[in-house]
Design an enzyme around this catalytic site. Structure first.
Site, short mmCIF file in Angstrom:
data_model
loop_
_atom_site.label_atom_id
_atom_site.label_comp_id
_atom_site.label_asym_id
_atom_site.label_seq_id
_atom_site.Cartn_x
_atom_site.Cartn_y
_atom_site.Cartn_z
CE LYS A 1 -13.31 -5.95 -4.57
NZ LYS A 1 -11.91 -6.33 -4.85
N PRO B 1 -14.96 0.97 0.73
CG PRO B 1 -16.37 2.82 1.07
CD PRO B 1 -15.28 2.00 1.72
CG LEU C 1 0.95 -14.20 -10.55
CD1 LEU C 1 0.52 -15.65 -10.44
CD2 LEU C 1 0.69 -13.47 -9.24
CB THR D 1 -2.54 -5.36 -5.45
OG1 THR D 1 -1.99 -6.53 -4.83
CG2 THR D 1 -3.02 -4.39 -4.38
CB ILE E 1 -6.31 -8.25 -11.88
CG1 ILE E 1 -6.43 -9.79 -11.91
CG2 ILE E 1 -6.91 -7.67 -13.16
CD1 ILE E 1 -7.85 -10.31 -11.98
#
Length: 516
Positions: free
Chosen positions: A79, A102, A339, A350, A352
């Site tokens: 990614k 990017p 969480l 955001t 992880i």
């Protein structure tokens, strides 16, 4: 005496925290901390978030995960950022409407800041994401960010990963064991509270009461320790971020050799947006939306239209969430990570990243000498600022949109839904671009470059006309913009496709002396 850490809950956040702390706190050393993770087989892993920040490379390397094994075991792909479509204009207006955030930053190695010269028009008609560095164009061509002979987690273009979160949790579990983590599969029946309000132990179904010096709550939205047992309140941000529902589906590629996108694709919809993430064998696609602006049936219809005929029979999973966070995440001997600490929405991956940040701070602030309150104060202050700043950054994607076609977009641009802190930033940027004065590296998980990509990708206008005459390096700027174009062509010619690099990693390890 050995310090004991007990992590409640597995999943990505739990096992990432366990493996990382084991390495940082010496769980495999005689004088290190003892780390135990207890998780229930009954409670499944959420496994929706499949995107990460570039910081994940350093985290995984610290834990000891081989990069090629990550690809093989977790369907991981490379990614290079996120592409946003239809966020700026209403679809169908015939306008150019996509941009990329990017991971690569503009090259200022020669000391020249290019952004003001682009704002003055020297970059031509191309967007800032295209002229500032070669990553968008190479990612548009489905190129990977590195070559097979580059070592693990190293490449010429900045990158992170997409992966199957459930598979990653399994891989991290295995590595955690090698790092010295004790794994207990059991159900927590009760959280015991001491007289002073600290956690005294976790009573389990089969292993009795488990005790520790520090308890880490990775129980997800349930927040069994920090929320239910200790009663720490949760601050909802629904007045700022309206989305509170998500639908998730999986779609196989049309052909085995179909290109794999090198970025997350986020496509704005009438009442939310759709994510599209390419893994090795499938795409993960989901619709995040506001239940105040559409109903579940309409949201699913929107998702299925995006999936097309191939997704007519796709199974759709449903999730509800309340965007927000806890202003206090370390109370006495309990720390919330993942969480249980907070969650906004998957827009900029955001989730992880915050788990990485929290694990890193626990490692640095671990109360070896028993100074829990000192560590807690610093941890809580830092996390609070991080959440507040990330909230502003995510809201930025919505609040400067030119869309007015639905109530969702009209409500998002209303000043009443924009935090005062973000309004202050936008006021600054009317006559100067974002720079390091606006960013605190101790709390900001997004750099000034990230703010610039989103701000100008969304069409924001910064007026430099009053000081245009003060810029003297026009020829240098033109040469720098031309150099970016040269780098684009070089990258497209020489970098492998995302799929080809994945195929290499499925057979070999990375690095010049490892392949073969």
């Amino acid at each position: 005496m050995t310090k004991r850490i007990l992590i409640a809950g597995g999943g990505t956040a739990g096992w990432l925290t366990a493996g990382y702390l084991a390495r940082r706190l010496g769980a495999d050393l005689p004088g290190g901390a003892s780390i135990t993770l207890v998780e229930s087989k009954v409670i499944g892993v959420l496994g929706v978030g499949e995107g990460t920040f570039p910081t994940i490379r350093r985290t995984l390397a610290t834990i000891g995960i081989d990069e090629a094994e990550l690809v093989r075991r977790c369907g991981a792909t490379f990614k290079q950022g996120a592409k946003f479509a239809h966020w700026r204009h209403t679809p169908g207006q015939g306008r150019f409407d996509h941009y990329m955030h990017p991971f690569q930053v503009a090259d200022d190695s020669n000391g020249l800041e290019l952004l003001p010269y682009w704002l003055l028009g020297l970059g031509g008609d191309e967007n800032w994401d295209e002229v500032s560095n070669p990553q968008k164009r190479t990612a548009d061509a489905h190129r990977a960010p590195k070559l097979p002979n580059h070592p693990d987690y190293v490449g010429p273009l900045n990158y992170a990963f997409h992966f199957d979160a459930i598979a990653l949790a399994g891989l991290l579990c295995e590595q955690g064991g090698r790092n010295g983590v004790t794994h207990i599969v059991d159900t927590i029946d009760e959280v015991l509270i001491d007289e002073d309000g600290a956690i005294g132990g976790l009573r389990t179904e089969r292993n009795g009461t488990l005790e520790a010096d520090l308890y880490i709550d990775c129980t997800g939205f349930r927040a069994e320790l920090i929320g239910r047992a200790l009663g720490v309140p949760y601050r909802s941000c629904r007045d700022v971020l309206f989305c509170d529902r998500a639908l998730a589906a999986q779609l196989p590629y049309a052909t085995p050799d179909a290109p794999i996108a090198s970025y997350t694709i986020s496509t704005a919809q009438e009442a939310g947006w759709i994510w599209d993430i390419g893994l090795t064998q499938r795409r993960g696609i989901g619709h995040v939306y506001s239940s105040d602006h559409t109903d579940d049936a309409a949201a699913e219809a929107t998702l299925r239209r995006y999936l097309g005929p191939a997704g007519a029979d796709a199974e759709v999973r449903r999730f509800a969430f309340d965007a927000g966070f806890r202003e206090v995440n370390w109370v006495k001997n309990c720390v919330a990570i993942g969480l249980s600490s907070g969650f906004f929405e998957p827009l900029e991956a955001t989730g992880i990243a915050f788990a990485e940040v929290a694990a890193g701070m626990v490692a640095n602030l671990f109360p070896w000498g028993g100074d829990y309150e000192t560590s807690a104060r610093q941890f809580n202050a830092n996390m609070l600022r991080r959440y507040e700043r990330a909230l502003d950054f995510i809201k930025l994607h919505y609040c400067i949109s030119g869309r007015r076609d639905t109530a969702f977009w009209r409500d998002n641009v209303a000043d009443t839904s924009i935090p005062d802190s973000l309004l202050e930033l936008l006021d600054r940027w009317r006559f100067r671009p974002p720079n390091e004065l606006d960013i605190d590296p101790q709390v900001d998980i997004f750099t000034d470059a990230s703010w610039q990509y989103v701000l100008y990708g969304m069409g924001w206008k910064t007026d430099l006309s009053a000081r245009a005459g003060a810029f003297r390096y026009h020829d240098d700027a033109r040469r720098a913009f031309a150099e970016v174009k040269r780098q684009v062509q070089f990258g497209i010619r020489n970098l492998p496709s995302n799929r080809d690099l994945v195929a290499f990693a499925e057979r070999h390890r990375f690095g010049a002396n490892q392949a073969g």
